[in-house]
Design an enzyme around this catalytic site. Sequence first.
Site, PDB file in Angstrom:
ATOM      1  N   ASN A 229      54.780 -13.026  81.070  1.00 64.32           N
ATOM      2  CA  ASN A 229      54.706 -14.127  82.038  1.00 64.32           C
ATOM      3  C   ASN A 229      53.923 -15.226  81.331  1.00 64.32           C
ATOM      4  OD1 ASN A 229      56.014 -12.614  84.121  1.00 64.32           O
ATOM      5  ND2 ASN A 229      54.109 -11.484  84.379  1.00 64.32           N
ATOM      6  N   LYS A 306      60.869 -13.212  78.696  1.00 64.10           N
ATOM      7  CA  LYS A 306      61.205 -12.709  80.032  1.00 64.10           C
ATOM      8  C   LYS A 306      61.816 -13.888  80.772  1.00 64.10           C
ATOM      9  CE  LYS A 306      58.904 -11.075  84.292  1.00 64.10           C
ATOM     10  NZ  LYS A 306      57.656 -10.499  84.836  1.00 64.10           N
ATOM     11  N   GLU A 310      61.618 -11.950  88.256  1.00 65.89           N
ATOM     12  CA  GLU A 310      60.361 -12.123  88.994  1.00 65.89           C
ATOM     13  C   GLU A 310      59.905 -13.572  88.992  1.00 65.89           C
ATOM     14  OE1 GLU A 310      57.765  -9.147  87.149  1.00 65.89           O
ATOM     15  OE2 GLU A 310      58.358  -7.758  88.739  1.00 65.89           O
ATOM     16  N   ARG A 343      64.246  -9.737  77.028  1.00 64.73           N
ATOM     17  CA  ARG A 343      64.037  -8.576  77.896  1.00 64.73           C
ATOM     18  C   ARG A 343      65.159  -8.386  78.911  1.00 64.73           C
ATOM     19  NH1 ARG A 343      59.286  -8.542  81.043  1.00 64.73           N
ATOM     20  NH2 ARG A 343      58.693  -6.395  80.623  1.00 64.73           N
ATOM     21  N   ARG A 358      68.430  -2.317  93.042  1.00 68.85           N
ATOM     22  CA  ARG A 358      67.775  -2.980  91.914  1.00 68.85           C
ATOM     23  C   ARG A 358      68.017  -2.220  90.609  1.00 68.85           C
ATOM     24  NH1 ARG A 358      61.320  -4.156  91.818  1.00 68.85           N
ATOM     25  NH2 ARG A 358      61.016  -3.597  89.630  1.00 68.85           N
ATOM     26  N   ASP A 387      61.009   0.602  86.962  1.00 65.96           N
ATOM     27  CA  ASP A 387      59.827  -0.077  86.432  1.00 65.96           C
ATOM     28  C   ASP A 387      58.692   0.869  86.059  1.00 65.96           C
ATOM     29  OD1 ASP A 387      58.125  -1.986  85.637  1.00 65.96           O
ATOM     30  OD2 ASP A 387      57.971  -3.045  87.533  1.00 65.96           O
ATOM     31  N   GLU A 409      61.297  -0.495  75.523  1.00 67.32           N
ATOM     32  CA  GLU A 409      59.989  -0.971  75.989  1.00 67.32           C
ATOM     33  C   GLU A 409      59.337   0.126  76.816  1.00 67.32           C
ATOM     34  OE1 GLU A 409      59.547  -5.069  77.521  1.00 67.32           O
ATOM     35  OE2 GLU A 409      58.432  -4.203  79.200  1.00 67.32           O
ATOM     36  N   GLU A 415      49.937   1.294  84.468  1.00 71.23           N
ATOM     37  CA  GLU A 415      50.018   0.542  85.722  1.00 71.23           C
ATOM     38  C   GLU A 415      50.346   1.430  86.914  1.00 71.23           C
ATOM     39  OE1 GLU A 415      52.975  -2.500  85.521  1.00 71.23           O
ATOM     40  OE2 GLU A 415      52.868  -2.977  87.658  1.00 71.23           O
ATOM     41  N   HIS A 532      58.331   4.350  93.020  1.00 66.01           N
ATOM     42  CA  HIS A 532      57.877   3.050  93.545  1.00 66.01           C
ATOM     43  C   HIS A 532      57.348   3.131  94.968  1.00 66.01           C
ATOM     44  CE1 HIS A 532      57.263  -1.143  93.060  1.00 66.01           C
ATOM     45  NE2 HIS A 532      58.062  -1.246  92.002  1.00 66.01           N
ATOM     46  N   TRP A 554      60.892  -4.724  97.059  1.00 67.05           N
ATOM     47  CA  TRP A 554      59.472  -4.563  96.751  1.00 67.05           C
ATOM     48  C   TRP A 554      58.852  -3.486  97.637  1.00 67.05           C
ATOM     49  CZ3 TRP A 554      57.895 -10.488  96.461  1.00 67.05           C
ATOM     50  CH2 TRP A 554      58.236 -10.980  95.183  1.00 67.05           C
TER      51      TRP A 554
HETATM   52  C1  BDP Z   1      55.995  -4.963  86.287  1.00 68.75           C
HETATM   53  C2  BDP Z   1      54.606  -5.452  86.419  1.00 68.75           C
HETATM   54  C3  BDP Z   1      54.488  -6.943  86.255  1.00 68.75           C
HETATM   55  C4  BDP Z   1      55.199  -7.355  84.977  1.00 68.75           C
HETATM   56  C5  BDP Z   1      56.624  -6.873  85.010  1.00 68.75           C
HETATM   57  C6  BDP Z   1      57.364  -7.136  83.708  1.00 68.75           C
HETATM   58  O1  BDP Z   1      54.122  -5.089  87.693  1.00 68.75           O
HETATM   59  O2  BDP Z   1      53.125  -7.260  86.224  1.00 68.75           O
HETATM   60  O3  BDP Z   1      55.146  -8.739  84.819  1.00 68.75           O
HETATM   61  O4  BDP Z   1      56.651  -5.483  85.176  1.00 68.75           O
HETATM   62  O5  BDP Z   1      57.566  -6.192  82.979  1.00 68.75           O
HETATM   63  O6  BDP Z   1      55.911  -3.584  86.079  1.00 68.75           O
HETATM   64  O7  BDP Z   1      57.764  -8.263  83.441  1.00 68.75           O
END
Ligand code: BDP
Length: 712
Positions: A229, A306, A310, A343, A358, A387, A409, A415, A532, A554
């Site tokens: 980000n 990226k 998001e 990505r 998703r 994720d 990746e 997290e 999740h 989400w």
């Molecule tokens: C998610 C994370 C977020 C990341 C996103 C990503 O919660 O903070 O920005 O992946 O990989 O798991 O771009």
Amino acid sequence: MRINFSAALAALLLTLCATAAAADEDGYDLWLRYRPLDRAAQANVQSQARSIVLPGASSPTTQAAVAELQRGLAGMLGKAPAPASRIADGALLLATPARLPELAAAASPLRAELATLGNEGYLLRQTRVQGHNVTLIAANSDIGLLYGAYAWLRDAGTGAKLEASSAPKLSLRLLNHWDNLDRTVERGYSGQSIWDWWALPDIKDQRYTDYARANASLGINGTVLNNVNSKPEVMTAPFIAKAAAVADVLRPYGIKVYLSARFSTPLELKETSTADPLSPEVRAWWQRKADEIYKAIPDFGGFLVKANSEGQPGPQDYHRTHADGANMLAAAVAPHKGIVMWRAFVYAPKGAHLADDRARQAYEEFKPLDGTFAANVLVQVKNGAIDFQPREPFHPLFGAMPKTPLMMEFQITKEYLGYSTDMAYLGTLFEETLESDTKTAAGAVANTLSGMAGVANIGSDRNWAGSQFDQSNWYAFGRMAWNPQAKARDIAVEWAALTFGPDKRVVPPIVDMMMLSRETVVNYMTPLGLHHIMGTSHHFGPAPWVDNLERPDWNPVYYHRASRDGIGFDRTTKGSNALEQYAPEIARQYADPKTTPQQYLLWFHHLPWDYAMPSGRTLWAELLTRYDQGLADARALHARWVALKPLIDARRYTEEEQRLTRQVNNAILWRDACIAYFQSVSGLALPPGVQAPAHPLDYYKSLSYPYAPGRG
Ligand code: BDP
């Protein structure tokens, strides 16, 4: 009174030795501790390194290799030989064909072997050179010598036999730092960013060098300094200068610097009127920017992007494809031999149409683009389609894009697996994904890869990773990036011996703990393929009840779909049919819950609570059993650590003991909250012997963590 001096001295020495054996450590030295070896090991190591000889002129990289050998020998033996210029018996000889003509000679048996090892490989050999018995570290390049030096030190420290030869299977072995310019770290649980952007470029922390040493010891050869980000400022002159200063420190260690690029950078800097990747103005801007970066960092690696995920900007904002966006940036860095890592972690940008599932989206967007990416573009795919969950089936893009180089990746920072408090050795997670058979021509996921990236767990904490055991995840990532076929257990053995000493009373029990740890977390968080169901935004702790977020995908309820009739996400033909994205053989096998591995059951199926599991239990009872198993294993991890107390230095023992205690509490929280919630939905009674949650559901719902670390 007569004092028995020799007895007193002996007693004193004994006390000193005992204390020295358990001297407190803070973890800063990572796996490069180089603590004194026992006598037999010392004699063995000493016989291989009576002198250190490097024929030819030294380079910054060979200087790093020789310095590391000296550091290691000084630590392990108490003294290190000075570099010598003459080859003699017992020399530790570092040589490339360019440095030692004997290696280039047609008659040399090592010549052919070296020829198979590429630019970064090395071989370690006890042999005769110029009439002397030497230990040879040979490679085709200086960076190979550095890797060989680390391998030799690893063998010396663990008592392992000399590794014959080794070359990396993947050419790109990168860390991805999700580090922001203000030194916060997205999903970072080990302090601030190690990059002190404010102090750079003038002040280069010693940590940068130690970071380079640690990474080079694993063979990591690239690092993306900033968060995916990203910010437009990253591409401005002051930050390029800062990145260049870091690159200067890392260069001798074979580590290239890369940057995350925000797609709309030129527009946001007000230097173009659009960010459309097909606009000549935009293309020219990026070309100039790449030239500027390469002037400051001649070996700059390239960009990580990226886009359209998001809320991040991307080519789709201009009705262009991911390939249009990636190829535009690729053209800018191509003249400099740079690459673009684009990505595949995408899901509908804010406000856009939401895919039914998703898990399907990345494949839907990328699979049709196979073959349209420029030669210097790699598509970087997360290990699973959702994720970084405690467990996911492998991402269906692996094996599905034969014309596009892919990067794996992984997330090293935990997290979704309890941050840096809960013990979860990720070697087993990495191995499970890499070994997965795609049932395509490629075979195992590992074979589909051209590179591997790990979202770093490194921060400013004294121990780098937030906890001693989290260092093992950095270590395992690096070793598997070098060799994706490596075994999690072998890596754990190596790491434990290097980190806690090669003591037979210590290494096997620690390895057993590590091997159990991730499955433990899966069981108390998301057993049987659940995913999740973590708390909103911070992703710490259970929140399966959340159903009110802006985007349906989400919400945990979107993923577990529990109701009176059952639980799980139907991804078969009757549901989202995400299964069709896998090879037919897998799709067929997983279409039937009976032939779906239990660990993925609720990932692919929505099943009634009374569904009969192979154990003979109902699904409801099985779910409860898994939560109980997770808690029992968390308790077992703690108990096993406590048993090791006499053998571990007090500081590291206590640090981990506190974490494992907290992990038991986290496991109780997860177990109780999930059982309370799923029971409220299923309406079923707890079978006899299953303990009721300590609190009513509302209590768990009321918990919040507004100051949890690492939020995005
Ligand atoms: C998610 C994370 C977020 C990341 C996103 C990503 O919660 O903070 O920005 O992946 O990989 O798991 O771009």
